[in-house]
Design a protein around this motif. Structure first.
Motif, PDB file in Angstrom:
ATOM      1  N   ALA A 131       0.903  -1.155   0.014  1.00  0.00           N
ATOM      2  CA  ALA A 131      -0.029   0.064   0.062  1.00  0.00           C
ATOM      3  C   ALA A 131       0.804   1.091  -0.035  1.00  0.00           C
ATOM      4  O   ALA A 131       0.764   2.282  -0.947  1.00  0.00           O
ATOM      5  N   GLU A 132       2.034   1.313   0.821  1.00  0.00           N
ATOM      6  CA  GLU A 132       2.761   2.505   0.803  1.00  0.00           C
ATOM      7  C   GLU A 132       3.587   2.740  -0.568  1.00  0.00           C
ATOM      8  O   GLU A 132       3.701   3.727  -1.141  1.00  0.00           O
ATOM      9  N   GLU A 133       3.990   1.782  -0.979  1.00  0.00           N
ATOM     10  CA  GLU A 133       4.660   1.487  -2.396  1.00  0.00           C
ATOM     11  C   GLU A 133       3.818   2.173  -3.512  1.00  0.00           C
ATOM     12  O   GLU A 133       3.854   2.925  -4.013  1.00  0.00           O
ATOM     13  N   LEU A 134       2.600   1.562  -3.355  1.00  0.00           N
ATOM     14  CA  LEU A 134       1.414   1.890  -4.393  1.00  0.00           C
ATOM     15  C   LEU A 134       1.146   3.482  -4.280  1.00  0.00           C
ATOM     16  O   LEU A 134       1.165   4.223  -5.166  1.00  0.00           O
ATOM     17  N   ALA A 140       1.910   8.513  -6.870  1.00  0.00           N
ATOM     18  CA  ALA A 140       2.084  10.275  -6.823  1.00  0.00           C
ATOM     19  C   ALA A 140       3.108  10.301  -7.677  1.00  0.00           C
ATOM     20  O   ALA A 140       2.989  11.583  -8.456  1.00  0.00           O
ATOM     21  N   GLU A 141       4.158   9.591  -7.790  1.00  0.00           N
ATOM     22  CA  GLU A 141       5.273   9.914  -8.739  1.00  0.00           C
ATOM     23  C   GLU A 141       4.664   9.744 -10.128  1.00  0.00           C
ATOM     24  O   GLU A 141       5.143  10.874 -11.025  1.00  0.00           O
ATOM     25  N   GLU A 142       3.540   9.092 -10.529  1.00  0.00           N
ATOM     26  CA  GLU A 142       3.149   8.988 -11.924  1.00  0.00           C
ATOM     27  C   GLU A 142       2.068  10.090 -12.154  1.00  0.00           C
ATOM     28  O   GLU A 142       1.628  10.395 -13.156  1.00  0.00           O
ATOM     29  N   GLY A 143       1.766  10.950 -11.025  1.00  0.00           N
ATOM     30  CA  GLY A 143       0.741  11.842 -10.969  1.00  0.00           C
ATOM     31  C   GLY A 143      -0.904  11.404 -11.161  1.00  0.00           C
ATOM     32  O   GLY A 143      -1.541  12.225 -11.769  1.00  0.00           O
ATOM     33  N   VAL A 144      -1.162  10.380 -10.842  1.00  0.00           N
ATOM     34  CA  VAL A 144      -2.260   9.877 -10.959  1.00  0.00           C
ATOM     35  C   VAL A 144      -2.668   9.274  -9.347  1.00  0.00           C
ATOM     36  O   VAL A 144      -1.886   9.074  -8.456  1.00  0.00           O
ATOM     37  N   SER A 145      -4.224   9.061  -9.414  1.00  0.00           N
ATOM     38  CA  SER A 145      -4.638   8.489  -8.078  1.00  0.00           C
ATOM     39  C   SER A 145      -4.276   7.279  -7.900  1.00  0.00           C
ATOM     40  O   SER A 145      -3.799   6.222  -9.119  1.00  0.00           O
ATOM     41  N   VAL A 146      -4.378   6.637  -6.785  1.00  0.00           N
ATOM     42  CA  VAL A 146      -4.327   5.137  -6.553  1.00  0.00           C
ATOM     43  C   VAL A 146      -5.316   4.403  -7.358  1.00  0.00           C
ATOM     44  O   VAL A 146      -5.032   3.551  -7.756  1.00  0.00           O
ATOM     45  N   ASN A 147      -6.373   4.901  -7.270  1.00  0.00           N
ATOM     46  CA  ASN A 147      -7.543   3.971  -8.014  1.00  0.00           C
ATOM     47  C   ASN A 147      -7.161   4.014  -9.463  1.00  0.00           C
ATOM     48  O   ASN A 147      -7.383   2.934 -10.057  1.00  0.00           O
ATOM     49  N   ASN A 182      -6.304   0.554 -11.595  1.00  0.00           N
ATOM     50  CA  ASN A 182      -7.089   0.255 -12.978  1.00  0.00           C
ATOM     51  C   ASN A 182      -6.390   0.153 -14.021  1.00  0.00           C
ATOM     52  O   ASN A 182      -6.447  -0.804 -14.885  1.00  0.00           O
ATOM     53  N   VAL A 183      -5.302   0.927 -14.274  1.00  0.00           N
ATOM     54  CA  VAL A 183      -4.425   0.616 -15.396  1.00  0.00           C
ATOM     55  C   VAL A 183      -3.497  -0.598 -15.164  1.00  0.00           C
ATOM     56  O   VAL A 183      -3.377  -1.116 -16.271  1.00  0.00           O
ATOM     57  N   ALA A 184      -3.106  -0.764 -14.016  1.00  0.00           N
ATOM     58  CA  ALA A 184      -2.479  -2.015 -13.848  1.00  0.00           C
ATOM     59  C   ALA A 184      -3.055  -3.291 -13.962  1.00  0.00           C
ATOM     60  O   ALA A 184      -2.687  -4.123 -14.639  1.00  0.00           O
ATOM     61  N   ILE A 185      -4.382  -3.270 -13.745  1.00  0.00           N
ATOM     62  CA  ILE A 185      -5.176  -4.287 -13.776  1.00  0.00           C
ATOM     63  C   ILE A 185      -5.522  -4.438 -15.668  1.00  0.00           C
ATOM     64  O   ILE A 185      -5.583  -5.499 -15.981  1.00  0.00           O
ATOM     65  N   ALA A 186      -5.760  -3.423 -16.083  1.00  0.00           N
ATOM     66  CA  ALA A 186      -5.977  -3.380 -17.330  1.00  0.00           C
ATOM     67  C   ALA A 186      -4.995  -3.994 -18.242  1.00  0.00           C
ATOM     68  O   ALA A 186      -4.879  -4.699 -19.268  1.00  0.00           O
ATOM     69  N   GLU A 187      -3.371  -3.617 -17.731  1.00  0.00           N
ATOM     70  CA  GLU A 187      -2.307  -3.984 -18.576  1.00  0.00           C
ATOM     71  C   GLU A 187      -2.201  -5.562 -18.419  1.00  0.00           C
ATOM     72  O   GLU A 187      -1.806  -6.266 -19.251  1.00  0.00           O
ATOM     73  N   LYS A 188      -2.304  -6.157 -17.269  1.00  0.00           N
ATOM     74  CA  LYS A 188      -2.326  -7.526 -16.835  1.00  0.00           C
ATOM     75  C   LYS A 188      -3.298  -8.108 -17.580  1.00  0.00           C
ATOM     76  O   LYS A 188      -3.022  -9.216 -18.149  1.00  0.00           O
ATOM     77  N   LEU A 189      -4.551  -7.722 -17.675  1.00  0.00           N
ATOM     78  CA  LEU A 189      -5.466  -8.411 -18.407  1.00  0.00           C
ATOM     79  C   LEU A 189      -5.127  -8.434 -20.045  1.00  0.00           C
ATOM     80  O   LEU A 189      -5.324  -9.582 -20.702  1.00  0.00           O
TER      81      LEU A 189
END
Length: 87
Positions: A15-18, A23-30, A34-41
């Motif tokens: 959770a801390e790393e996420l 934050a580094e990517e400039g996007v919300s955790v949510n 979502n993007v990580a799951i979309a990439e994996k799928l």
């Protein structure tokens, strides 16, 4: 677009790393999740399509023929094989 809630339990270290990485990517955790799951799928779907396509040209009987030939001493070694050369 329909949205749904999903309770997600993460290890505290994840959770801390996420939080840090999103934050580094400039996007919300949510959004990051979502993007990580979309990439994996997408990777999974691409792999499934790849293997389904490869399976179409396969021949179980030919595969068994090849396996039966494996290790025969009468078969010449292909040039550039990776066997150690005796000095």
């Amino acid at each position: 677009m329909r949205k749904s809630n999903f309770p997600l339990r993460l290890l505290p270290s994840l959770a801390e790393e996420l939080k840090r990485v999103s934050a580094e990517e400039g996007v919300s955790v949510n959004t990051y999740i979502n993007v990580a799951i979309a990439e994996k799928l997408a990777v999974r779907q691409t792999a499934a399509e790849f293997f389904a396509e490869r399976e179409k040209g396969g021949s179980p009987s030919r595969a068994l023929e090849i396996l039966e030939m494996a290790g025969r001493e009468d078969e010449p070694e292909p040039e550039g094989s990776d066997e150690l050369l005796e000095a």
